[in-house]
Design a protein around this motif. Structure first.
Motif, PDB file in Angstrom:
ATOM      1  N   ASN A   1      10.240  42.362 -80.881  1.00  0.00           N
ATOM      2  CA  ASN A   1       9.276  43.318 -81.503  1.00  0.00           C
ATOM      3  C   ASN A   1       8.675  44.292 -80.401  1.00  0.00           C
ATOM      4  O   ASN A   1       7.939  43.931 -79.296  1.00  0.00           O
ATOM      5  N   ASN A   2       8.979  45.676 -80.435  1.00  0.00           N
ATOM      6  CA  ASN A   2       8.560  46.585 -79.403  1.00  0.00           C
ATOM      7  C   ASN A   2       7.062  46.539 -79.128  1.00  0.00           C
ATOM      8  O   ASN A   2       6.551  46.904 -78.206  1.00  0.00           O
ATOM      9  N   SER A   3       6.248  46.566 -80.188  1.00  0.00           N
ATOM     10  CA  SER A   3       5.148  46.839 -80.045  1.00  0.00           C
ATOM     11  C   SER A   3       4.316  45.765 -79.339  1.00  0.00           C
ATOM     12  O   SER A   3       3.347  45.824 -78.371  1.00  0.00           O
ATOM     13  N   GLU A   4       4.438  44.630 -79.812  1.00  0.00           N
ATOM     14  CA  GLU A   4       4.201  43.327 -78.990  1.00  0.00           C
ATOM     15  C   GLU A   4       4.697  43.247 -77.816  1.00  0.00           C
ATOM     16  O   GLU A   4       3.773  42.790 -76.472  1.00  0.00           O
TER      17      GLU A   4
ATOM     18  N   SER B   1       5.830  45.655 -75.604  1.00  0.00           N
ATOM     19  CA  SER B   1       5.158  46.773 -74.855  1.00  0.00           C
ATOM     20  C   SER B   1       3.581  46.362 -74.522  1.00  0.00           C
ATOM     21  O   SER B   1       3.176  46.614 -73.256  1.00  0.00           O
ATOM     22  N   GLN B   2       2.989  45.548 -75.558  1.00  0.00           N
ATOM     23  CA  GLN B   2       1.637  45.155 -75.104  1.00  0.00           C
ATOM     24  C   GLN B   2       1.383  44.085 -74.039  1.00  0.00           C
ATOM     25  O   GLN B   2       0.780  44.251 -73.296  1.00  0.00           O
TER      26      GLN B   2
ATOM     27  N   LYS C   1       3.154  56.286 -78.420  1.00  0.00           N
ATOM     28  CA  LYS C   1       3.034  54.542 -78.399  1.00  0.00           C
ATOM     29  C   LYS C   1       3.850  54.224 -76.856  1.00  0.00           C
ATOM     30  O   LYS C   1       4.904  54.942 -76.826  1.00  0.00           O
TER      31      LYS C   1
ATOM     32  N   ASN D   1       6.709  52.152 -75.154  1.00  0.00           N
ATOM     33  CA  ASN D   1       7.909  52.096 -75.548  1.00  0.00           C
ATOM     34  C   ASN D   1       8.632  51.171 -74.210  1.00  0.00           C
ATOM     35  O   ASN D   1       9.595  51.759 -73.602  1.00  0.00           O
TER      36      ASN D   1
END
Length: 135
Positions: free
Chosen positions: A9-12, A14-15, A93, A95
């Motif tokens: 999952n890119n957002s998780e 990246s975070q 966002k 990446n």
């Protein structure tokens, strides 16, 4: 819906990378004698990204695929401190997935070039040694 085994999952991701980079910056600012350890989640994501890229048709036929995968993970671990949190993307966002995929891609290319050079050396050595006379 069940998530795939090799899905990142890119957002998780990246975070998690951003949090780790902040932690490293904080440790450097406080002049600690150590660098924080990369969390298991990030390391697992590196492995998943590397394994997924190795399955692509342009990399899948190599016999040294395991070495390519580990080279990709190693390069990501070395480059994580260079991740630019403020880097602009089209979506606005972060990446991290794209950033580390590129690092892994170029690690694969370097491994292929290295293996090709080794193969050429072996062939030159065999031809210059005259081994074919004994066969």
């Amino acid at each position: 819906m069940k998530s795939k085994e090799h899905y990142v999952n890119n957002s998780e991701f990246s975070q998690a990378v951003i949090d780790y980079v902040h932690e490293v910056e904080r440790a450097e600012k406080m002049k600690y004698n150590y660098i924080p350890t990369v969390p298991n989640y990030i390391a697992e994501c590196f492995l998943k990204i590397s394994t997924g890229l190795a399955r692509k048709p342009n990399f899948s036929q190599y016999t040294f695929k395991d070495e390519m995968i580990m080279d990709g993970v190693e390069n990501c671990l070395r480059a994580i401190r260079n991740y630019d949190i403020e880097a602009a993307t089209r979506s606005g966002k972060p990446n991290a997935f794209g950033y580390f995929t590129q690092i892994i891609y170029y690690a694969f290319i370097r491994r292929i070039q290295k293996e090709n050079r080794q193969q050429e050396i072996k062939i030159k050595y065999i031809t210059n040694a005259g081994v074919e006379q004994y066969m």
